[in-house]
Design an enzyme around this catalytic site. Structure first.
Site, PDB file in Angstrom:
ATOM      1  N   CYS A 155     -17.401   2.583  -5.841  1.00  0.00           N
ATOM      2  CA  CYS A 155     -17.223   1.980  -4.516  1.00  0.00           C
ATOM      3  C   CYS A 155     -17.374   0.474  -4.652  1.00  0.00           C
ATOM      4  O   CYS A 155     -18.106  -0.010  -5.510  1.00  0.00           O
ATOM      5  CB  CYS A 155     -18.263   2.499  -3.523  1.00  0.00           C
ATOM      6  SG  CYS A 155     -18.224   4.279  -3.240  1.00  0.00           S
ATOM      7  N   CYS A 252     -23.616  11.754  -5.528  1.00  0.00           N
ATOM      8  CA  CYS A 252     -22.646  10.724  -5.160  1.00  0.00           C
ATOM      9  C   CYS A 252     -22.370  10.885  -3.674  1.00  0.00           C
ATOM     10  O   CYS A 252     -21.943  11.949  -3.218  1.00  0.00           O
ATOM     11  CB  CYS A 252     -21.355  10.878  -5.961  1.00  0.00           C
ATOM     12  SG  CYS A 252     -20.032   9.764  -5.428  1.00  0.00           S
ATOM     13  N   GLN A 376      -4.665  15.990  -2.397  1.00  0.00           N
ATOM     14  CA  GLN A 376      -5.355  14.863  -1.776  1.00  0.00           C
ATOM     15  C   GLN A 376      -6.872  15.047  -1.829  1.00  0.00           C
ATOM     16  O   GLN A 376      -7.383  16.128  -1.538  1.00  0.00           O
ATOM     17  CB  GLN A 376      -4.914  14.724  -0.318  1.00  0.00           C
ATOM     18  CG  GLN A 376      -3.454  14.366  -0.145  1.00  0.00           C
ATOM     19  CD  GLN A 376      -3.178  12.899  -0.410  1.00  0.00           C
ATOM     20  OE1 GLN A 376      -4.032  12.190  -0.927  1.00  0.00           O
ATOM     21  NE2 GLN A 376      -1.998  12.444  -0.061  1.00  0.00           N
ATOM     22  N   TYR A 405       9.690  11.359  -3.664  1.00  0.00           N
ATOM     23  CA  TYR A 405       8.336  11.409  -4.264  1.00  0.00           C
ATOM     24  C   TYR A 405       7.524  12.531  -3.609  1.00  0.00           C
ATOM     25  O   TYR A 405       6.403  12.322  -3.144  1.00  0.00           O
ATOM     26  CB  TYR A 405       7.602  10.079  -4.086  1.00  0.00           C
ATOM     27  CG  TYR A 405       8.332   8.849  -4.557  1.00  0.00           C
ATOM     28  CD1 TYR A 405       8.353   8.506  -5.906  1.00  0.00           C
ATOM     29  CD2 TYR A 405       8.995   8.012  -3.661  1.00  0.00           C
ATOM     30  CE1 TYR A 405       9.007   7.364  -6.339  1.00  0.00           C
ATOM     31  CE2 TYR A 405       9.644   6.865  -4.092  1.00  0.00           C
ATOM     32  CZ  TYR A 405       9.656   6.547  -5.429  1.00  0.00           C
ATOM     33  OH  TYR A 405      10.306   5.411  -5.857  1.00  0.00           O
ATOM     34  N   ASP A 474       6.957   8.200  -0.295  1.00  0.00           N
ATOM     35  CA  ASP A 474       5.522   8.123  -0.557  1.00  0.00           C
ATOM     36  C   ASP A 474       5.341   7.765  -2.029  1.00  0.00           C
ATOM     37  O   ASP A 474       4.929   8.590  -2.837  1.00  0.00           O
ATOM     38  CB  ASP A 474       4.855   9.459  -0.221  1.00  0.00           C
ATOM     39  CG  ASP A 474       3.349   9.424  -0.397  1.00  0.00           C
ATOM     40  OD1 ASP A 474       2.787   8.318  -0.504  1.00  0.00           O
ATOM     41  OD2 ASP A 474       2.730  10.503  -0.438  1.00  0.00           O
ATOM     42  N   CYS A 501       0.310   3.318  -0.549  1.00  0.00           N
ATOM     43  CA  CYS A 501      -1.067   3.156  -1.020  1.00  0.00           C
ATOM     44  C   CYS A 501      -1.325   1.741  -1.502  1.00  0.00           C
ATOM     45  O   CYS A 501      -2.398   1.448  -2.036  1.00  0.00           O
ATOM     46  CB  CYS A 501      -1.373   4.150  -2.143  1.00  0.00           C
ATOM     47  SG  CYS A 501      -0.375   3.910  -3.627  1.00  0.00           S
TER      48      CYS A 501
END
Length: 548
Positions: A155, A252, A376, A405, A474, A501
């Site tokens: 992160c 986590c 995902q 895609y 995508d 993305c």
């Protein structure tokens, strides 16, 4: 984000940002109380590789280093300390400040803060500095709850309130559309109030607030944990920032709790039976990675042991102990990877116990998840992302849709519930096999999948008489292939829906489509990866002259 060949999506472990020393300031402000945005927009520089092991304190002796000579004419030099205002944050989550006009990137600093820093590295146009003290804290600063946040690179912005993260990600999308795409963006604040000078701009793009999560923790359904060894037994966690040194991790905060439990049990039992960990330098040792997949809706779990060889000592006892400790595990598999590579999976996968797949749902669509199939990692936000995609497609049930895609068919099957025909194309053969299986699983017969590059397959479909009312793309982080953009312009669909993305390649490709006769109406950022710098976006484009 539905394709299997996108390199590193959701896996990039960029350096995390955290203030250090006495300068670490905690704010009582809670998520949802953001008051500032990350304007003004900041120029993004090409990503630089940081010198690992760089000095963190003091001045090194010139006789002990072969460093390049100082750059003359800069307002600061290496090891100088200075106080600067942070005016923004770049795409890596680093604060951006200026010292007499010279740009410094500061890991751990937030927009709106005044900080004292030490210059660590200088280049002609910009440099890097270490955060020493926060003189004035941002109202969006919070204490990062993760105990290893300062060490792990998973992160990058846990030290920023969640409301602040959502506002910054929206602004990041806006900045890229304006700077890279040279696109006309409707400038308005988070409440929807438009700035006076743009009250009625012509063909301006509306960028909606980022769609975030009600609970932005424990959202990941997949863990991929590298395994190492210490005197106390096996360790597993994440690589330390910029290294391949494994930091042992018990929990986590962005992983589902059950993933943590499975990894802990595998380490415990493996240590008990003397299982060796793989050593990257020597190529010896057995256990390389532990991969855990969790189906949020069904509760089923899959464990994949990635090993440097087929033989597993005490295999039956190990499997029995895992089944007893974690009854949700429905599949235990082994993947064999004997190559000296950073790639996690090898070519051979076999079932040790249970089924070869687990099942989960996104909305009303069921998916079979195999050890190596892409799925995902944030199922809650995936439904949000795909719902927005269907909304922007504007389907009435009569349209033909092409999904470029298409991956394992996640978006295709969502679209097929609302369209007459859907055609999906993907360059990875295994993904198309999964897509066809998922279509059969859901008894959807109005979907056709084909292997190949979109820019090759779609023109062939056109020659066969297949016309698209809507094209959905995508792509991976690098964006659309130029030939695919040309194909879209030749096909002339009424609408194009672009799922992205990467805001920079989104802006670049939207510019091409706009120059080719399309108008970008609206863009919605979606937070698929809270507490990281990644942001997804969905853009709706219509052909010039078409109704919205």
């Amino acid at each position: 984000m539905s394709n299997t060949n996108r390199s590193g999506r959701g896996k990039n472990r960029r350096n995390s940002a955290a203030p250090q020393g006495k300068g670490k300031v905690s704010s009582s402000r809670q998520p949802g109380q953001s008051t500032q945005s990350s304007r003004p927009s900041i120029r993004q520089f090409e990503k630089e590789v940081r010198p690992h092991g760089a000095s963190q304190s003091g001045v090194r002796s010139k006789g002990r280093n072969r460093e390049s000579a100082p750059i003359e004419g800069l307002p600061v030099s290496k090891n100088d300390e200075t106080i600067i205002d942070i005016i923004g944050m770049n795409h890596d989550g680093e604060g951006v400040g200026r010292a007499d006009g010279y740009t410094l990137f500061v890991q751990g600093a937030l927009p709106g803060e005044t900080v004292r820093v030490r210059v660590m590295k200088t280049k002609k146009q910009y440099g890097y500095a270490k955060l020493l003290e926060i003189v004035k804290a941002s109202p969006d600063r919070v204490s990062a709850p993760c105990p290893i946040y300062d060490q792990c690179g998973g992160c990058q912005i846990q030290h920023m309130s969640y409301a602040g993260q959502l506002a910054w990600k929206r602004q990041l999308v806006i900045d890229n559309l304006q700077r890279i795409g040279k696109l006309n963006v409707l400038v308005e604040d988070e409440t929807g109030v438009t700035e006076p000078e743009q009250a009625e701009p012509e063909h301006a793009i509306r960028v909606l607030p980022t769609m975030g999560m009600d609970e932005p923790w424990r959202y990941r359904n997949k863990a991929q944990v590298p395994i190492g060894v210490t005197e106390g037994g096996l360790v597993g966690g994440f690589y330390a920032k910029g290294t391949h040194r494994i930091i042992d991790m018990e929990t986590c905060l962005i992983q589902h709790e059950h993933n943590d439990e499975v990894v802990a049990k595998v380490k415990e039992i493996g240590s008990h039976f003397g299982i060796s960990a793989y050593n990257e330098e020597t190529g010896r040792g057995l256990l390389r990675h532990v991969v855990v997949k969790k189906a949020f809706r069904t509760g089923e779990m899959m464990l994949v042991l990635v090993t440097n060889g087929r033989d597993i000592p005490h295999k039956d006892e190990w499997i029995g102990s895992i089944r007893e400790a974690i009854p949700q595990v429905a599949s235990i598999c082994q993947n064999v990877n004997k190559k000296q590579t950073n790639v996690i999976f090898g070519d051979e996968t076999r079932v040790l116990w249970g089924r070869d797949v687990i099942y989960d749902f996104i909305g009303d669509v069921q998916f079979a998840i195999s050890p190596r199939s892409f799925y995902q990692v944030n199922p809650v936000q995936t439904e949000v992302l795909y719902g927005k995609t269907v909304e922007y497609a504007g389907l009435s049930g009569k349209e033909s849709v092409i999904d470029a895609y298409c991956g394992i068919g996640t978006i295709s099957l969502f679209l097929a519930q609302h369209a007459d025909e859907v055609y999906g194309v993907e360059i990875v053969p295994e993904a198309i096999e999964d897509a066809r299986s998922n279509a059969m699983l859901n008894e959807m017969r109005n979907v056709k999948f084909e292997v190949g590059a979109s820019e090759d397959v779609i023109p062939r479909w056109k020659e066969q008489g297949i016309e698209a009312d809507v094209i959905v793309v995508d792509p991976p982080r690098k964006g659309c292939d130029p030939r695919l953009l040309d194909t879209i312009l030749e096909m002339k669909p009424e609408r194009v829906v672009y799922v992205s993305c990467n805001p920079s390649t989104l802006a670049r490709d939207l510019r091409v489509l706009e120059d080719g006769g399309y108008r970008t109406v609206e863009v919605t950022p979606v937070d698929m990866f809270p507490h990281t710098v990644h942001v997804e976006s969905v853009a709706m484009l219509v052909r010039d002259g078409a109704d919205v």
